[in-house]
Design a protein around this motif. Structure first.
Motif, PDB file in Angstrom:
ATOM      1  N   ALA A  99       0.687  -1.022   0.147  1.00  8.53           N
ATOM      2  CA  ALA A  99       0.005  -0.006   0.130  1.00  8.53           C
ATOM      3  C   ALA A  99       1.069   1.194   0.094  1.00  8.53           C
ATOM      4  O   ALA A  99       0.626   2.176  -0.681  1.00  8.53           O
ATOM      5  CB  ALA A  99      -0.951  -0.006   1.182  1.00  8.53           C
ATOM      6  N   ASN A 100       1.800   1.314   0.856  1.00  6.09           N
ATOM      7  CA  ASN A 100       2.704   2.498   1.076  1.00  6.09           C
ATOM      8  C   ASN A 100       3.445   2.613  -0.449  1.00  6.09           C
ATOM      9  O   ASN A 100       3.689   3.712  -0.912  1.00  6.09           O
ATOM     10  CB  ASN A 100       3.849   2.268   1.836  1.00  6.09           C
ATOM     11  N   GLY A 101       3.930   1.545  -1.093  1.00 11.17           N
ATOM     12  CA  GLY A 101       4.477   1.670  -2.474  1.00 11.17           C
ATOM     13  C   GLY A 101       3.606   2.053  -3.295  1.00 11.17           C
ATOM     14  O   GLY A 101       4.094   3.282  -4.341  1.00 11.17           O
ATOM     15  N   ARG A 102       2.619   1.643  -3.441  1.00 10.32           N
ATOM     16  CA  ARG A 102       1.370   2.047  -4.302  1.00 10.32           C
ATOM     17  C   ARG A 102       1.290   3.717  -4.234  1.00 10.32           C
ATOM     18  O   ARG A 102       1.053   4.446  -5.142  1.00 10.32           O
ATOM     19  CB  ARG A 102       0.354   1.137  -4.184  1.00 10.32           C
ATOM     20  N   ALA A 169      15.275   3.751   0.530  1.00 13.33           N
ATOM     21  CA  ALA A 169      15.156   4.216  -1.160  1.00 13.33           C
ATOM     22  C   ALA A 169      13.909   5.185  -0.716  1.00 13.33           C
ATOM     23  O   ALA A 169      14.277   6.353  -1.488  1.00 13.33           O
ATOM     24  CB  ALA A 169      14.512   2.964  -1.767  1.00 13.33           C
ATOM     25  N   ARG A 170      13.123   5.062   0.295  1.00 10.99           N
ATOM     26  CA  ARG A 170      12.195   6.262   0.185  1.00 10.99           C
ATOM     27  C   ARG A 170      12.697   7.514   0.912  1.00 10.99           C
ATOM     28  O   ARG A 170      12.347   8.541   0.530  1.00 10.99           O
ATOM     29  CB  ARG A 170      11.001   5.809   1.418  1.00 10.99           C
ATOM     30  N   ASP A 226      12.460  11.818 -10.293  1.00  9.19           N
ATOM     31  CA  ASP A 226      11.979  10.584 -11.066  1.00  9.19           C
ATOM     32  C   ASP A 226      12.982   9.481 -10.932  1.00  9.19           C
ATOM     33  O   ASP A 226      12.464   8.133 -10.839  1.00  9.19           O
ATOM     34  CB  ASP A 226      11.973  10.917 -12.563  1.00  9.19           C
ATOM     35  N   GLU A 227      14.183   9.514 -10.847  1.00 10.50           N
ATOM     36  CA  GLU A 227      15.312   8.556 -10.679  1.00 10.50           C
ATOM     37  C   GLU A 227      15.022   8.038  -9.433  1.00 10.50           C
ATOM     38  O   GLU A 227      15.128   6.670  -9.481  1.00 10.50           O
ATOM     39  CB  GLU A 227      16.501   9.143 -10.915  1.00 10.50           C
ATOM     40  N   ALA A 233      10.965   1.836  -6.532  1.00  2.54           N
ATOM     41  CA  ALA A 233      10.078   0.823  -7.187  1.00  2.54           C
ATOM     42  C   ALA A 233      10.464  -0.355  -7.420  1.00  2.54           C
ATOM     43  O   ALA A 233      10.178  -1.637  -6.901  1.00  2.54           O
ATOM     44  CB  ALA A 233       9.390   1.405  -8.550  1.00  2.54           C
ATOM     45  N   GLY A 234      12.009  -0.509  -7.729  1.00  4.78           N
ATOM     46  CA  GLY A 234      12.822  -1.386  -7.926  1.00  4.78           C
ATOM     47  C   GLY A 234      12.988  -2.068  -6.737  1.00  4.78           C
ATOM     48  O   GLY A 234      12.896  -3.466  -6.701  1.00  4.78           O
TER      49      GLY A 234
END
Length: 260
Positions: A99-102, A169-170, A226-227, A233-234
């Motif tokens: 959910a957090n990733g979405r 990553a976040r 964006d990067e 995401a990866g």
């Protein structure tokens, strides 16, 4: 009931063997221990007498093993229950991560789409950035949009509901998005603060210098956002895949326990 019946059988067998040995001793074993045996029953008794400690130890080990079986079965049941609880916890955590990733990917993708549509004359790989395409009012509104996303991502970080790699990553996304928000603030500052009391001419000139620098840097900072979004995401996809494999391992273990 079955365990009690088995114990009774063992006790009866033990008593029978004891009575048998006493009978053999009285009927076939010479009273003099130095006398030679004249039959197999005597020899059997004397062999047992010589190794009775070893036989007794083996019997004790078997009795202990048999008595421990209910305990082992109870431990196995407890392990199964722990696996079930662990699976539920891991699955809940995975759903939270998903959910957090979405949220990050959906919100930030839509946000950046608005940026690309605004700063490029035509939206394709050959489009060139026009620094004058960024209007102060639009920049001010986009700064508020960035702030809303940053606030929610900050809550995700504080919840500690994700893996260390995902949180790292976040953190990079938060850093670059914060830089973009500051850039947008500089872009809108001269128009937003024009005529404000307490702003000197020198401060207005400084704001204009910062605005020009922000216009030049805006595209690069937006690309950096964006990067970091793509990198997040990866990593999130990889971590979720690892968690799913862990759940699969627990499921396989539970199925084997059920079959046993």
């Amino acid at each position: 009931m079955r365990d009690n019946s088995t114990i009774v059988v063992f006790v009866a067998a033990f008593l029978f063997v004891a009575v048998l040995l006493f009978t053999l001793n009285g009927m076939f074993v010479p009273a003099d221990p130095n006398s030679a045996c004249v039959n197999n029953l005597c020899r059997t008794y004397r062999v047992f007498s010589e190794f009775q400690t070893l036989f007794g130890a083996g019997l004790a080990i078997f009795a202990a093993w048999y008595a421990a079986q209910p305990v082992w079965r109870q431990i196995q049941k407890m392990n199964v229950q722990q696996d079930i609880m662990a699976r539920e916890i891991i699955e809940r955590r995975m759903k939270s991560i998903e959910a957090n990733g979405r949220y990050l990917d959906t919100k930030l993708s839509a946000y950046l789409q608005d940026v690309w549509r605004t700063i490029y004359d035509h939206f394709d790989d050959e489009a060139e950035y026009d620094p004058q395409s960024v209007k102060p009012e639009w920049a001010h509104n986009m700064e508020h949009g960035a702030y809303e996303i940053l606030t929610e991502l900050g809550r995700h970080q504080l919840s500690k509901g994700d893996t260390v790699k995902i949180e790292a990553a976040r953190g990079e996304v938060i850093k670059t998005l914060g830089e973009l928000s500051s850039c947008l603030n500089s872009l809108s500052a001269p128009a937003r603060l024009a005529g404000e009391p307490g702003i000197s001419n020198e401060q207005e000139r400084q704001l204009e210098v910062e605005e020009k620098a922000a216009r030049i840097e805006f595209e690069k900072i937006a690309n950096a956002v964006d990067e970091t979004r793509k990198a997040f995401a990866g990593i999130a996809a990889s971590e979720i895949d690892s968690i799913r494999k862990r759940i699969r391992q627990i499921d396989d273990q539970l199925l084997r326990s059920h079959d046993d």
